[in-house]
Design an enzyme around this catalytic site. Structure first.
Site: not given
Ligand SMILES: [Zn+2]
Length: 310
Positions: A154-155
């Site tokens: 997840c950025i």
């Protein structure tokens, strides 16, 4: 054609994601701080001190609840960002002893084995880590190692979401959704004054905060529904594709047990982003024990057992 393809190195993209993620942390904390400023010092804080007692009490309660939400979502967010999502312990293998593990690794290279790739419980080997990995774990190209019960990289949290931080990640989504909806409801009135030309104090800030939080609320609603469905079925984002082909899904233990597997049995800790040492041990045991693998071996007519590369 091929001379151009070789320049398409996915690992460069992974480094870019990591860099982007660091900016995302600042962005998320900035949005949380900005929204809190719009709701508390920007509008309801001053109302606590002036006007009728009823309005002052209502504003005080609102400030208190919104501040608690802001603290909780920040706590959950930082937990999801900072903790190890669950790396596969060095030297782990699914076999009875090290000698068997070494033999299976050798056989994997030479033997003409059959392996049912549709079965998520099959023995699996990561070529990148050069190590066995438990069922449900996957190699994360951004963080560079195998992660237990990996969901996705997840950025927004600059981290892989896996076994040990999935709970904090879901709590972050839920608290942020509630806080966004509350911020929109609280700031509608000051925002309207922005359009009515009676530019009250904080109305421009309220307008920007409502726009940002509306976007978050809509996208988070969809994300929450998706993860609620996966939580109910005990399935990760990566496994969603596998699940379509496998009936019944072997990890589905019913909604209550699936929920407790992630959130634990303590109702208080359903709201808090941490596990006790015992809960953490049970989670790791559930991923690292070989019971499912043994059942796979006994149910398969395999003369030779091989591995699944990555
Ligand atoms: Zn790996």
């Amino acid at each position: 054609m091929w001379k151009y393809i070789k320049y398409l190195n996915v690992f460069v993209f992974c480094k870019f994601l990591k860099l982007l993620g660091n900016i995302m942390v600042l962005l998320v904390l900035g949005i949380v701080g900005f929204t809190w400023y719009a709701v508390v010092p920007g509008y309801y804080g001053p109302l606590m001190l002036v006007g009728p007692a009823g309005r002052a009490l209502g504003s005080t309660l609102l400030v208190l609840v919104f501040s608690i939400l802001a603290i909780m979502l920040t706590w959950c967010y930082l937990t999801a960002v900072l903790i190890d999502p669950g790396q596969v312990p060095p030297g782990w293998h699914p076999f009875p002893d090290d000698a068997v593990a070494a033999r299976e690794l050798e056989l994997m290279q030479y033997a003409d084995y059959y392996i049912d790739r549709r079965d998520p419980r099959r023995p699996r080997f990561c070529k990148r880590c050069k190590a066995w990995k438990p069922e449900r774990s996957h190699h994360c190209s951004v963080s560079g190692h195998c992660v237990l019960k990996m969901d996705h990289y997840c950025i927004w949290v600059v981290n892989c979401v896996g076994l040990l931080n999935y709970k904090a990640f879901l709590q972050f989504l839920a608290y942020t959704f509630v806080a966004s909806v509350m911020a929109i409801a609280c700031l509608i009135k000051p925002m309207l004054s922005f359009f009515q030309g009676t530019v009250a104090s904080g109305s421009a800030v309220a307008f920007i905060a409502v726009v940002i939080n509306s976007a978050f609320a809509v996208s988070l609603a969809g994300f929450l529904v998706m993860h609620a469905n996966m939580l109910a079925a005990n399935c990760t984002t990566i496994e969603m594709y596998e699940k379509e082909r496998i009936h019944p899904w072997p990890y589905n233990k019913g909604f209550k047990r699936n929920f407790e597997e992630v959130f634990g049995k303590s109702k208080l800790r359903w709201l808090l982003p941490y596990y006790t040492a015992e809960e953490r041990r049970q989670l790791l045991d559930s991923c690292l024990n070989a019971r499912l693998l043994q059942s796979y071996q006994s149910s398969s007519n395999l003369n030779t057992l091989g591995g699944d590369a990555v």
